[in-house]
Design a protein around this motif. Structure first.
Motif, mmCIF file in Angstrom:
data_model
loop_
_atom_site.group_PDB
_atom_site.id
_atom_site.type_symbol
_atom_site.label_atom_id
_atom_site.label_comp_id
_atom_site.label_asym_id
_atom_site.label_seq_id
_atom_site.Cartn_x
_atom_site.Cartn_y
_atom_site.Cartn_z
ATOM 1 N N LEU A 198 -25.595 3.169 0.019
ATOM 2 C CA LEU A 198 -26.372 2.577 -1.068
ATOM 3 C C LEU A 198 -26.409 1.056 -1.000
ATOM 4 N N GLY A 199 -25.320 0.459 -0.560
ATOM 5 C CA GLY A 199 -25.191 -0.987 -0.657
ATOM 6 C C GLY A 199 -25.641 -1.790 0.539
ATOM 7 N N ARG A 200 -25.896 -1.135 1.662
ATOM 8 C CA ARG A 200 -26.180 -1.902 2.873
ATOM 9 C C ARG A 200 -27.455 -2.740 2.771
ATOM 10 N N SER A 201 -28.429 -2.308 1.958
ATOM 11 C CA SER A 201 -29.655 -3.097 1.812
ATOM 12 C C SER A 201 -29.379 -4.439 1.130
ATOM 13 N N ALA A 202 -28.266 -4.535 0.400
ATOM 14 C CA ALA A 202 -27.862 -5.788 -0.230
ATOM 15 C C ALA A 202 -26.862 -6.545 0.635
ATOM 16 N N GLY A 203 -26.628 -6.054 1.851
ATOM 17 C CA GLY A 203 -25.686 -6.699 2.746
ATOM 18 C C GLY A 203 -24.249 -6.317 2.500
ATOM 19 N N VAL A 204 -24.018 -5.298 1.671
ATOM 20 C CA VAL A 204 -22.662 -4.868 1.341
ATOM 21 C C VAL A 204 -22.286 -3.663 2.205
ATOM 22 N N ARG A 205 -21.156 -3.752 2.890
ATOM 23 C CA ARG A 205 -20.667 -2.633 3.696
ATOM 24 C C ARG A 205 -19.323 -2.167 3.144
ATOM 25 N N ALA A 206 -19.044 -0.890 3.301
ATOM 26 C CA ALA A 206 -17.826 -0.311 2.737
ATOM 27 C C ALA A 206 -17.103 0.524 3.780
ATOM 28 N N PHE A 207 -15.791 0.553 3.667
ATOM 29 C CA PHE A 207 -14.938 1.308 4.580
ATOM 30 C C PHE A 207 -13.808 1.959 3.787
ATOM 31 N N SER A 208 -13.274 3.055 4.316
ATOM 32 C CA SER A 208 -12.033 3.619 3.781
ATOM 33 C C SER A 208 -10.962 3.479 4.851
ATOM 34 N N VAL A 209 -9.708 3.448 4.398
ATOM 35 C CA VAL A 209 -8.600 3.103 5.282
ATOM 36 C C VAL A 209 -7.411 4.026 5.056
ATOM 37 N N ASN A 210 -6.799 4.477 6.134
ATOM 38 C CA ASN A 210 -5.496 5.136 6.074
ATOM 39 C C ASN A 210 -4.466 4.140 6.591
ATOM 40 N N PRO A 211 -3.600 3.609 5.718
ATOM 41 C CA PRO A 211 -2.657 2.575 6.162
ATOM 42 C C PRO A 211 -1.497 3.103 6.982
ATOM 43 N N GLY A 212 -1.322 4.423 7.033
ATOM 44 C CA GLY A 212 -0.209 5.002 7.779
ATOM 45 C C GLY A 212 1.018 5.218 6.907
ATOM 46 N N TYR A 213 2.153 5.468 7.559
ATOM 47 C CA TYR A 213 3.404 5.746 6.847
ATOM 48 C C TYR A 213 4.114 4.439 6.497
ATOM 49 N N ILE A 214 4.156 4.133 5.215
ATOM 50 C CA ILE A 214 4.799 2.917 4.738
ATOM 51 C C ILE A 214 5.633 3.276 3.507
ATOM 52 N N LEU A 215 6.883 2.846 3.458
ATOM 53 C CA LEU A 215 7.698 3.047 2.268
ATOM 54 C C LEU A 215 7.450 1.888 1.305
ATOM 55 N N THR A 216 6.850 2.194 0.172
ATOM 56 C CA THR A 216 6.514 1.196 -0.843
ATOM 57 C C THR A 216 6.792 1.800 -2.219
ATOM 58 N N PRO A 217 6.556 1.062 -3.299
ATOM 59 C CA PRO A 217 6.708 1.654 -4.642
ATOM 60 C C PRO A 217 5.751 2.809 -4.914
ATOM 61 N N LEU A 218 4.794 3.078 -4.007
ATOM 62 C CA LEU A 218 3.913 4.234 -4.183
ATOM 63 C C LEU A 218 4.716 5.531 -4.285
ATOM 64 N N GLN A 219 5.885 5.565 -3.633
ATOM 65 C CA GLN A 219 6.715 6.774 -3.639
ATOM 66 C C GLN A 219 7.615 6.885 -4.866
ATOM 67 N N ARG A 220 7.399 6.041 -5.885
ATOM 68 C CA ARG A 220 8.338 5.997 -7.004
ATOM 69 C C ARG A 220 8.407 7.291 -7.802
ATOM 70 N N HIS A 221 7.411 8.151 -7.673
ATOM 71 C CA HIS A 221 7.442 9.406 -8.425
ATOM 72 C C HIS A 221 8.072 10.551 -7.632
ATOM 73 N N LEU A 222 8.562 10.234 -6.437
ATOM 74 C CA LEU A 222 9.262 11.232 -5.631
ATOM 75 C C LEU A 222 10.761 11.014 -5.736
ATOM 76 N N THR A 223 11.523 12.094 -5.776
ATOM 77 C CA THR A 223 12.979 11.977 -5.764
ATOM 78 C C THR A 223 13.452 11.735 -4.334
ATOM 79 N N LYS A 224 14.657 11.210 -4.222
ATOM 80 C CA LYS A 224 15.230 11.024 -2.889
ATOM 81 C C LYS A 224 15.343 12.362 -2.174
ATOM 82 N N GLU A 225 15.664 13.400 -2.940
ATOM 83 C CA GLU A 225 15.801 14.733 -2.332
ATOM 84 C C GLU A 225 14.473 15.200 -1.726
#
Length: 307
Positions: A198-225
């Motif tokens: 939809l956006g390319r006619s306005a010069g806007v391009r979009a991408f999605s990304v898989n950042p890979g395996y990273i330990l960050t606060p994203l895992q805060r809802h998982l237990t250590k177990e």
């Protein structure tokens, strides 16, 4: 001025991929840009000269994490609350500024069953609907740039994945936090693919990304177990998988997507390790992406491209 970029790998950092790229005069919005991958992204973009706006659900925490960092401002935004999204967008649009880069980085993972807004499943609402509404509300400022890029941080996406169209919000089936998360991340990739169309006619391009395996606060809802059982960490919390990388390395692909001259004139793709992993342009991809866009517009009441 830019210099030719080499090929990058999973081991490169966000700073590496910005070598030779001058972002002075550019404005970037990085949701969740004060923690984990988002913080690494904000630091790299600001160091390259960009002015970075960090919308944050916890502004006090964001200001503390970003203290002393030049070229950065914090504003309040809760992606699970459409009123909050609208208020942030109104404040930004009132400033009259244009947007060169949007990185939809914030998200939640493996969240306990929670309802937000009018009963939406929280992971789908936060990871997808909030970002969908944000980009559509900010569209005038994004399109005004003339060559903006929108990057949506996804995760591992199955080639045959699909949205559970019969029960997107787990209202009639047993809630599964991983199925809900996976669906929201597929939605991220489909959103980027259709936005690019939809956006390319306005010069806007979009991408999605898989950042890979990273330990960050994203895992805060998982237990250590849970993480030990998955083979991610040992009992002392040490990462076990050789694929695990530091946040600065995980942020490399989203920064590359947002700035690399190697991607000029392209868009819609799903990226891994600073490379195109999947074009997301099959007939099934296009049908699901268009259906998701229409569904999201119906739920949020926002569509910048509606006739």
């Amino acid at each position: 001025m830019t210099t030719p970029q080499p090929a990058f790998t999973i081991d490169n950092t966000a700073t590496d991929v910005l070598a030779g790229i001058d972002l002075h005069g550019k404005l970037a919005i990085v949701t969740g840009g004060y923690s984990g991958l988002g913080l690494a992204t904000t630091r790299a973009l600001a160091a390259a000269g960009a002015h970075v706006v960090v919308p944050a659900r916890r502004p006090d925490s964001a200001n503390q994490a970003l203290a002393g960092l030049a070229n950065v401002e914090v504003d309040e935004l809760d992606l699970g609350d459409l009123e909050s999204v609208n208020k942030f967008a109104d404040r930004f649009l009132a400033s009259g500024r244009t947007i060169d880069i949007v990185i939809n980085n914030a998200g939640i993972m493996a969240y306990p069953e929670t309802r937000v807004g009018p009963g939406w499943e929280a992971q789908f609402a936060t990871n997808h609907l909030g970002h969908y509404a944000l980009v559509n509300r900010l569209w005038p400022a994004i399109a005004a740039s003339g060559d903006a890029r929108v990057v949506v941080v996804s995760s591992g996406v199955s080639p045959d994945g699909t949205i559970n169209w019969d029960d997107v919000h787990f209202e009639h089936t047993e809630y599964n936090k991983w199925a809900a998360y996976g669906q929201s991340k597929l939605a991220n990739a489909l959103f980027a693919a259709h936005l690019d169309l939809l956006g390319r006619s306005a010069g806007v391009r979009a991408f999605s990304v898989n950042p890979g395996y990273i330990l960050t606060p994203l895992q805060r809802h998982l237990t250590k177990e849970e993480m030990v059982g998955a083979g991610w960490i040992d009992e002392e919390g040490t990462p076990l998988l050789p694929e695990f990388r530091a946040p600065e390395q995980g942020a490399a692909t989203q920064v590359w997507a947002a700035t690399s001259p190697q991607l000029a004139g392209t868009g819609g793709s799903y990226l891994i390790a600073c490379a195109v992993a999947r074009p997301f342009d099959t007939e099934t991809d296009r049908e699901q992406a268009a259906r998701l866009w229409a569904y999201s517009a119906e739920l949020t009441g926002v569509d910048a491209f509606a006739a």
